[in-house]
Design an enzyme around this catalytic site. Structure first.
Site, PDB file in Angstrom:
ATOM      1  N   LYS A 255     -10.623   6.006   2.839  1.00 46.90           N
ATOM      2  CA  LYS A 255      -9.791   5.271   1.881  1.00 46.90           C
ATOM      3  C   LYS A 255     -10.750   4.458   1.009  1.00 46.90           C
ATOM      4  O   LYS A 255     -11.181   3.372   1.393  1.00 46.90           O
ATOM      5  CB  LYS A 255      -8.821   4.376   2.652  1.00 46.90           C
TER       6      LYS A 255
ATOM      7  N   TYR B 217      -9.378  29.363   3.410  1.00 42.56           N
ATOM      8  CA  TYR B 217      -9.678  27.984   3.006  1.00 42.56           C
ATOM      9  C   TYR B 217      -8.550  27.404   2.160  1.00 42.56           C
ATOM     10  O   TYR B 217      -8.225  26.222   2.271  1.00 42.56           O
ATOM     11  CB  TYR B 217     -10.960  27.903   2.191  1.00 42.56           C
TER      12      TYR B 217
ATOM     13  N   GLU C  29       0.822  -1.214   0.000  1.00 46.86           N
ATOM     14  CA  GLU C  29       0.000   0.000   0.000  1.00 46.86           C
ATOM     15  C   GLU C  29       0.857   1.265   0.000  1.00 46.86           C
ATOM     16  O   GLU C  29       0.376   2.342  -0.344  1.00 46.86           O
ATOM     17  CB  GLU C  29      -0.931   0.010   1.214  1.00 46.86           C
TER      18      GLU C  29
ATOM     19  N   GLU D 228      -5.705   6.449  11.335  1.00 44.91           N
ATOM     20  CA  GLU D 228      -5.742   7.179  12.604  1.00 44.91           C
ATOM     21  C   GLU D 228      -4.544   8.126  12.718  1.00 44.91           C
ATOM     22  O   GLU D 228      -4.684   9.267  13.177  1.00 44.91           O
ATOM     23  CB  GLU D 228      -5.741   6.201  13.789  1.00 44.91           C
TER      24      GLU D 228
END
Length: 120
Positions: free
Chosen positions: A99, A54, A22, A74
Site C-alpha cells: 500500500k 498468466y 480508506e 493480511e
C-alpha cells in the site's frame, strides 16, 4: 519446488484499510504473486496447457483487489492466495501486497505484507 511463475508489481485501485475513510475512495495497491509448480513439462513441450495462464492469474488478482474491501492487508493477501490455490494447479503461492500511499505520520515508501500458502 524451485520452479516458479512470477507476476511482479501488478497495480490496481482498491478500497482497503482499517479506517472508514480508506474505504471511501480508491487508492493504489501493488501485488506480487509467485506460483510454485513444476514448469518442466510446459517448457519441454512448449504447451500452455501444462503451465498456468498468466492472464487468468492477473484477472483473478484484479477481481479481488478491485471488487472487495478488506480492513487489513493480511486479509487481502489471504483472499488472493486462497483464490489462486483454488483456481490453479499450483503447489504453493506467495503473495505480497503493498500500500504505497499509506499514511503513518512520516516518510514511507509503502506498508505491506507477504504470505506463503500451500496445498494441505
Amino acid at each position: 519446488m524451485s520452479d516458479r511463475i512470477v507476476l511482479a508489481n501488478m497495480r490496481f485501485q482498491g478500497r482497503h484499510g482499517y479506517y472508514d475513510y480508506e474505504l471511501l475512495n480508491p487508492q493504489p495497491f501493488e501485488v506480487d504473486v509467485e506460483l510454485r509448480l513444476n514448469l518442466q513439462p510446459a517448457g519441454v513441450d512448449d504447451d500452455l496447457e501444462k503451465s498456468v495462464d498468466y492472464g487468468k492469474v492477473y484477472a483473478a488478482v484484479r477481481q479481488i483487489v478491485e471488487s472487495t474491501s478488506y480492513r487489513l492487508l493480511e486479509a487481502l493477501a489471504e483472499a488472493i492466495s486462497h483464490e489462486l490455490l483454488a483456481d490453479f494447479d499450483v503447489a504453493e503461492v506467495t503473495v505480497r501486497v503493498r500500500k504505497p500511499e499509506v499514511q503513518l505520520g512520516g516518510p514511507l515508501d509503502y506498508a505491506g505484507v507477504e504470505i506463503s500458502r500451500g496445498r494441505s
